[in-house]
Design a protein around this motif. Sequence first.
Motif, PDB file in Angstrom:
ATOM      1  N   ARG A   1       0.828  -1.220   0.000  1.00 24.71           N
ATOM      2  CA  ARG A   1       0.000   0.000   0.000  1.00 24.71           C
ATOM      3  C   ARG A   1       0.859   1.267   0.000  1.00 24.71           C
ATOM      4  NH1 ARG A   1      -4.561  -1.103   3.495  1.00 24.71           N
ATOM      5  NH2 ARG A   1      -5.907  -1.106   1.659  1.00 24.71           N
ATOM      6  N   GLY A   2       1.851   1.334   0.850  1.00 20.71           N
ATOM      7  CA  GLY A   2       2.705   2.516   0.936  1.00 20.71           C
ATOM      8  C   GLY A   2       3.433   2.807  -0.370  1.00 20.71           C
ATOM      9  N   LYS A   3       3.903   1.768  -1.032  1.00 18.66           N
ATOM     10  CA  LYS A   3       4.617   1.936  -2.304  1.00 18.66           C
ATOM     11  C   LYS A   3       3.702   2.543  -3.364  1.00 18.66           C
ATOM     12  CE  LYS A   3       7.630  -2.089  -1.543  1.00 18.66           C
ATOM     13  NZ  LYS A   3       7.988  -3.452  -2.042  1.00 18.66           N
ATOM     14  N   ILE A   4       2.468   2.046  -3.423  1.00 16.53           N
ATOM     15  CA  ILE A   4       1.524   2.529  -4.430  1.00 16.53           C
ATOM     16  C   ILE A   4       1.076   3.957  -4.105  1.00 16.53           C
ATOM     17  CG2 ILE A   4      -0.649   2.094  -5.619  1.00 16.53           C
ATOM     18  CD1 ILE A   4       1.509  -0.011  -6.143  1.00 16.53           C
ATOM     19  N   TRP A   5       0.792   4.231  -2.841  1.00 18.18           N
ATOM     20  CA  TRP A   5       0.411   5.590  -2.452  1.00 18.18           C
ATOM     21  C   TRP A   5       1.498   6.582  -2.856  1.00 18.18           C
ATOM     22  CZ3 TRP A   5      -1.898   5.473   3.226  1.00 18.18           C
ATOM     23  CH2 TRP A   5      -3.109   4.766   3.209  1.00 18.18           C
ATOM     24  N   LYS A   6       2.743   6.224  -2.578  1.00 16.92           N
ATOM     25  CA  LYS A   6       3.874   7.109  -2.889  1.00 16.92           C
ATOM     26  C   LYS A   6       3.936   7.410  -4.386  1.00 16.92           C
ATOM     27  CE  LYS A   6       8.931   7.262  -2.671  1.00 16.92           C
ATOM     28  NZ  LYS A   6      10.154   6.489  -2.323  1.00 16.92           N
ATOM     29  N   LEU A   7       3.777   6.386  -5.201  1.00 18.51           N
ATOM     30  CA  LEU A   7       3.816   6.566  -6.651  1.00 18.51           C
ATOM     31  C   LEU A   7       2.608   7.359  -7.150  1.00 18.51           C
ATOM     32  CD1 LEU A   7       5.000   2.987  -7.674  1.00 18.51           C
ATOM     33  CD2 LEU A   7       6.287   5.110  -8.027  1.00 18.51           C
ATOM     34  N   ALA A   8       1.446   7.089  -6.568  1.00 21.87           N
ATOM     35  CA  ALA A   8       0.218   7.765  -6.998  1.00 21.87           C
ATOM     36  C   ALA A   8       0.236   9.247  -6.636  1.00 21.87           C
ATOM     37  CB  ALA A   8      -0.996   7.084  -6.376  1.00 21.87           C
TER      38      ALA A   8
ATOM     39  N   GLY B   1       3.016  11.103  -5.985  1.00 22.80           N
ATOM     40  CA  GLY B   1       4.105  11.743  -6.707  1.00 22.80           C
ATOM     41  C   GLY B   1       4.878  12.732  -5.843  1.00 22.80           C
ATOM     42  N   ASN B   2       5.817  13.408  -6.468  1.00 23.10           N
ATOM     43  CA  ASN B   2       6.638  14.392  -5.753  1.00 23.10           C
ATOM     44  C   ASN B   2       6.899  15.593  -6.657  1.00 23.10           C
ATOM     45  OD1 ASN B   2       8.301  15.702  -3.934  1.00 23.10           O
ATOM     46  ND2 ASN B   2      10.064  14.357  -4.248  1.00 23.10           N
ATOM     47  N   ASP B   3       5.827  16.272  -7.039  1.00 28.38           N
ATOM     48  CA  ASP B   3       5.948  17.454  -7.889  1.00 28.38           C
ATOM     49  C   ASP B   3       6.746  18.567  -7.217  1.00 28.38           C
ATOM     50  OD1 ASP B   3       4.469  16.209  -9.850  1.00 28.38           O
ATOM     51  OD2 ASP B   3       2.573  17.153  -9.285  1.00 28.38           O
TER      52      ASP B   3
ATOM     53  N   PHE C   1       3.035  13.725   2.257  1.00 33.62           N
ATOM     54  CA  PHE C   1       2.195  14.641   3.029  1.00 33.62           C
ATOM     55  C   PHE C   1       2.218  16.041   2.421  1.00 33.62           C
ATOM     56  CE2 PHE C   1       1.761  17.464   6.866  1.00 33.62           C
ATOM     57  CZ  PHE C   1       0.462  17.128   7.193  1.00 33.62           C
ATOM     58  N   ALA C   2       3.412  16.555   2.162  1.00 32.85           N
ATOM     59  CA  ALA C   2       3.555  17.898   1.605  1.00 32.85           C
ATOM     60  C   ALA C   2       2.935  17.985   0.210  1.00 32.85           C
ATOM     61  CB  ALA C   2       5.029  18.290   1.558  1.00 32.85           C
ATOM     62  N   ASN C   3       3.130  16.964  -0.596  1.00 38.26           N
ATOM     63  CA  ASN C   3       2.570  16.961  -1.949  1.00 38.26           C
ATOM     64  C   ASN C   3       1.051  16.803  -1.932  1.00 38.26           C
ATOM     65  OD1 ASN C   3       4.654  16.862  -4.396  1.00 38.26           O
ATOM     66  ND2 ASN C   3       5.634  15.879  -2.627  1.00 38.26           N
ATOM     67  N   LEU C   4       0.558  16.018  -0.991  1.00 39.68           N
ATOM     68  CA  LEU C   4      -0.886  15.826  -0.849  1.00 39.68           C
ATOM     69  C   LEU C   4      -1.563  17.148  -0.482  1.00 39.68           C
ATOM     70  CD1 LEU C   4      -2.805  13.339  -1.013  1.00 39.68           C
ATOM     71  CD2 LEU C   4      -2.649  13.197   1.463  1.00 39.68           C
TER      72      LEU C   4
ATOM     73  N   ARG D   1      -8.956   1.873   2.484  1.00 43.21           N
ATOM     74  CA  ARG D   1      -9.542   1.588   1.172  1.00 43.21           C
ATOM     75  C   ARG D   1      -9.880   2.890   0.446  1.00 43.21           C
ATOM     76  NH1 ARG D   1     -12.455  -3.041  -0.153  1.00 43.21           N
ATOM     77  NH2 ARG D   1     -12.990  -1.821  -2.019  1.00 43.21           N
ATOM     78  N   VAL D   2     -10.421   3.846   1.187  1.00 46.04           N
ATOM     79  CA  VAL D   2     -10.747   5.150   0.598  1.00 46.04           C
ATOM     80  C   VAL D   2      -9.473   5.845   0.123  1.00 46.04           C
ATOM     81  CG1 VAL D   2     -11.611   7.472   1.114  1.00 46.04           C
ATOM     82  CG2 VAL D   2     -12.890   5.458   1.900  1.00 46.04           C
ATOM     83  N   TRP D   3      -8.438   5.796   0.945  1.00 44.89           N
ATOM     84  CA  TRP D   3      -7.166   6.430   0.586  1.00 44.89           C
ATOM     85  C   TRP D   3      -6.527   5.776  -0.640  1.00 44.89           C
ATOM     86  CZ3 TRP D   3      -3.280   9.691   3.291  1.00 44.89           C
ATOM     87  CH2 TRP D   3      -3.888  10.600   4.166  1.00 44.89           C
ATOM     88  N   ASP D   4      -6.745   4.475  -0.812  1.00 47.23           N
ATOM     89  CA  ASP D   4      -6.181   3.790  -1.977  1.00 47.23           C
ATOM     90  C   ASP D   4      -6.562   4.516  -3.259  1.00 47.23           C
ATOM     91  OD1 ASP D   4      -5.038   1.841  -0.387  1.00 47.23           O
ATOM     92  OD2 ASP D   4      -6.625   0.359  -0.731  1.00 47.23           O
ATOM     93  N   VAL D   5      -7.846   4.838  -3.390  1.00 50.60           N
ATOM     94  CA  VAL D   5      -8.329   5.487  -4.609  1.00 50.60           C
ATOM     95  C   VAL D   5      -8.136   7.000  -4.537  1.00 50.60           C
ATOM     96  CG1 VAL D   5     -10.267   5.696  -6.217  1.00 50.60           C
ATOM     97  CG2 VAL D   5     -10.018   3.632  -4.831  1.00 50.60           C
ATOM     98  N   PHE D   6      -8.252   7.560  -3.341  1.00 49.47           N
ATOM     99  CA  PHE D   6      -8.075   9.000  -3.159  1.00 49.47           C
ATOM    100  C   PHE D   6      -6.672   9.447  -3.574  1.00 49.47           C
ATOM    101  CE2 PHE D   6      -6.398  12.158  -0.021  1.00 49.47           C
ATOM    102  CZ  PHE D   6      -6.981  13.279  -0.572  1.00 49.47           C
ATOM    103  N   CYS D   7      -5.657   8.665  -3.240  1.00 43.75           N
ATOM    104  CA  CYS D   7      -4.287   9.014  -3.622  1.00 43.75           C
ATOM    105  C   CYS D   7      -4.132   9.045  -5.145  1.00 43.75           C
ATOM    106  CB  CYS D   7      -3.287   8.014  -3.028  1.00 43.75           C
ATOM    107  SG  CYS D   7      -3.071   8.170  -1.242  1.00 43.75           S
TER     108      CYS D   7
END
Length: 367
Positions: A67-74, A76-78, A191-194, A263-269
């Motif tokens: 989950r953490g790996k996918i959230w990070k990729l989704a 991003g780090n603009d 966190f900062a990018n979100l 589960r919500v965060w999975d798609v929200f990210c």
Amino acid sequence: MVAQAKKREVKETKLRRRLLQRQMKQEDFLTQATKFWNEDVLTNWETMKNSRKVRELWWQGLPPSIRGKIWKLAIGNDLNITPELYEICVQRAQERLQVASEPSAECPVEGASTDGPTNREDSVELIRLDVSRTFPHLCIFQKGGPYHNLLQNMLGAYACYRPDVGYVQGMSFLAAMLLLNMDVAEAFICFANLLNRPCHRAFFRVDDLTMKAYFATYEELFEENLPKLFRHFRKLNVSPDIYLIDWLYTSFSKSLPLDVACRVWDVFCRDGDEFFFRIALGLLRLYEEKLLNSEMDFIHTAQFLTKLPEDIMPEPLFKSTEYIKMSVEKRRYPQVNRRHLLVRKCSHLGFIAFENSASKISVRVFF
């Protein structure tokens, strides 16, 4: 009586067997899904992330181990934040906390304004109060817990990284969700990018004009999808700000059970604020019958929405959300939102904005 006891025992045995079969099926699904994500998706992220198969699997929930790996990729780090920058911000935050804890810091300098700091870096002092209130049932973010200092440092670092925003109540839950799924430096970057995404940026900076545009967007989608409940809320004077702000500030991490929130965060990210409004309307649809009950007056409705049931399950919620359309008269969510934002900006500047038959916004100067 003995026959009834035997009958009850047989029934309970069948129930346990069904639950065990369901658990085994779920574990098998997670095993297969984890293998697919690790071997097929993560190794070919750019080509696979938008494929139909991946998006459908994503909707069903990410395996906790990746989950953490996918959230990070989704996410991003603009902002191009580095772990080194995070360490610098942590050091500055610790210095400010140390100064704030000194006795002399409690007394303002003579002649200094006490109306509140213009530099919201000073809000690091508020973090101590909120950290201990974050996911108290987990007992890991409270003082003495393994994540207490990590969460405090991360929030303090953000207040120093973005002194124009500082620390705002609710941020601790967002940061904690990320910390539960990745290391602290990665969590800070996410966190900062979100918080730099348009919707969250507007609400955490209390940009009144943009906030009103998002509320108007939500209400238009609300009326389109749930017209009967929309009219009922209007009759009761239940406005979106009563419940939506709390949901947004914590991105449902405080409002929903932790497993459902993940589960919500999975798609929200992945989908951003569009999915936030979609899941909000999915929740209203899930409880529409209850909310339309004649006994649900303003007080009871507000109480229900600000303290959702603890037994919410992810499958019914996501099933309900599937029926929510994020469009109004062939205008997709981004177009609906841009329209409301433009109208409010024009009004603020003294212009008149109107929509023609082709659904295009025109602007006229008002004198």
